[in-house]
Scaffold this active site. Structure first.
Site, short mmCIF file in Angstrom:
data_model
loop_
_atom_site.label_atom_id
_atom_site.label_comp_id
_atom_site.label_asym_id
_atom_site.label_seq_id
_atom_site.Cartn_x
_atom_site.Cartn_y
_atom_site.Cartn_z
CG HIS A 78 -2.00 -0.96 1.22
ND1 HIS A 78 -3.13 -0.85 1.98
CD2 HIS A 78 -2.17 -2.09 0.49
CE1 HIS A 78 -3.94 -1.87 1.73
NE2 HIS A 78 -3.37 -2.63 0.85
CE1 TYR A 92 -4.94 3.79 9.09
CE2 TYR A 92 -5.54 3.46 11.38
CZ TYR A 92 -4.73 3.16 10.31
OH TYR A 92 -3.73 2.24 10.45
N PRO A 107 -3.39 -0.43 19.29
CG PRO A 107 -5.37 -1.55 18.77
CD PRO A 107 -4.63 -0.91 19.91
CE LYS A 166 4.48 2.81 13.48
NZ LYS A 166 4.73 2.39 12.11
CE1 TYR A 168 -0.89 3.70 9.78
CE2 TYR A 168 -0.01 3.03 7.66
CZ TYR A 168 -0.96 2.91 8.65
OH TYR A 168 -1.96 1.99 8.53
#
Ligand code: APR
Ligand code: PHB
Length: 396
Positions: A73, A202, A294, A298, A386
């Site tokens: 992604h 998200y 979560p 990570k 990220y």
């Protein structure tokens, strides 16, 4: 009495990858796992691999299936205030990306590699206990096939997760624990439905956080913020889908494709760091040493980053008796751990609805969300955390 160089407690990503790296370095080890093989290979956990984790798996020869089946992604989407915004991870990080590949797939690949190498990996061990950690001759006792056994070793790796026995074996005076609890949990589901979007989504919504993810071209993974004590039975399938549709509202009519729900569970959220990640000849790695909520995915990546440092340190100790690298292990890892702890805490605070939150806090959340999607500098900060900071950087 069984003799080995390193006894590893726990066959999660940390324990299995450590065993794999030690084997490649010519160090003998035994892995003890309390669960059955089928259980650890089937348990649904997170599924986002940082570039560094992918590179480690490929470079150490366990990335072949990941290379074929992992979904690469280059961006994620943030939804709030009825609008959708794409964060272009690759563009903002000079071409870095993430790979969606379930943690249990990582486990399957590592178990297979261990068994193919003829390495010892014992499932269904009970009453595992560690002893004499302050000495040069630590021991591990356990029951396997109804027989009480004992391992004598040079070092013990505590890779037994957040509820294991290794961390509690350290005297309370020997370590500091830093902790944060959150007033919510995630209800996670796995649905037999083709993901109706190619990237993760998200959502921040006044009804709470939601996350759209995936496991394969046939399986969608979804999460909803719920109360910490929520029972999955309070969430019949229809209620879940309706709530997801409400929270993902983004002005473009998109909603997750529905399908039979094949898994449903509630996961609590907390942050925890133990310092140092060592006591005598016991070295903690992964969730045994630190827990993240979560939200930034990570946990698995931190476990991999720990053992990437621990394996060569143990190898040089076993080969020459030199403890220098082992002495640096905890401090080296904690730099990266604290960066990831901050990021996970920040992303959690940014996206969730706090039950006790007032209008001031909600306005701050919106100001920060607007900043992240409109300022390239703020977007780049989210993106580099990220995708994960490079392993070779100052944060190890
Ligand atoms: N004896 C032997 N094995 C144990 C014991 C014990 N007393 N207690 C726990 N275990 C095993 C668990 O059954 C599990 O398989 O240790 C393993 C720990 O694995 P994880 O919990 O996956 O922890 P870790 O390898 O550190 O990986 C961290 O896992 O929980 C996720 O979100 C977390 O993605 C992160 C990753
Ligand atoms: C997941 O797919 O399980 C997942 C993805 C992203 C997260 C957390 C979990 O931030």
């Amino acid at each position: 009495m069984i003799r080995t160089q390193v006894a590893i407690v726990g066959a999660g990503p940390a324990g299995l990858m450590l065993a794999h790296l030690l084997h490649r370095a010519g160090v003998g080890c035994i892995v003890l796992e309390s669960q059955a093989r089928g259980y650890i290979e089937g348990r649904v956990r997170a599924g986002v691999l940082e570039q560094g984790t992918v590179d480690l798996m490929k470079a150490s020869g366990v990335g072949e299936r990941l290379g074929r089946e992992g979904l690469v992604h280059h961006g994620i989407e943030l939804r709030f205030d009825g609008r959708a915004h794409r964060i272009d991870l690759a563009h903002l990080t000079g071409g870095r990306s993430i790979t969606v590949y379930g943690q249990h797939e990582v486990i399957k690949d590592l178990v297979q590699a261990r068994l193919a190498a003829g390495g010892e990996l014992r499932f269904e061990c009970s009453d595992v206990a560690v002893h004499d950690l302050d000495t040069r001759h630590p021991r591990v006792t356990f029951t396997h096939d109804s027989q009480r056994r004992e391992i004598a070793c040079d070092a013990v790796a505590g890779c037994d997760g957040s509820h294991g026995i290794c961390r509690p074996a350290i005297p309370r005076s020997g370590l500091a624990i830093h902790e944060r609890a959150y007033p919510f949990a995630w209800l996670g589901i796995l649905a037999r439905a083709a993901p109706s979007r190619q990237e993760l989504v998200y959502a921040h919504h006044e009804r709470g956080f939601a996350l759209f993810s995936m496991r394969s071209p046939q399986l969608t993974r979804l999460y909803l913020q719920v109360a910490p004590d929520e029972q999955p039975t309070a969430w019949p399938d229809e209620r879940i889908w309706d709530e997801l549709d409400a929270r993902f509202e983004g002005g473009d009519g998109w909603r997750p494709a529905r399908g039979p729900i094949v898994e449903k569970s509630v996961t609590g959220m907390r942050s925890l760091v133990v310092e140092p990640m060592r006591h005598g000849r016991l070295f903690l790695a992964g969730d045994a040493a630190h827990i993240v909520p979560p939200t930034g995915a990570k946990g698995l990546n931190l476990a991999m980053a720990d053992v990437r440092v621990l394996a060569p340190a143990l190898a040089s100790f076993c080969a020459t008796g030199d403890e220098q690298a082992l002495d640096a292990y905890s401090a080296t890892c904690l730099k990266r751990v604290w960066r990831a702890e901050h990021f996970s805490w920040w992303m959690t605070a940014l996206l969730h609805r706090f039950p006790e939150g007032d209008s001031f806090q909600r306005r701050l959340q919106h100001a920060q969300l607007e900043y992240v999607v409109s300022s390239p500098a703020a977007g780049a900060s989210l993106a580099e955390n990220y995708v994960g900071l490079p392993f070779d950087s100052a944060t190890a």
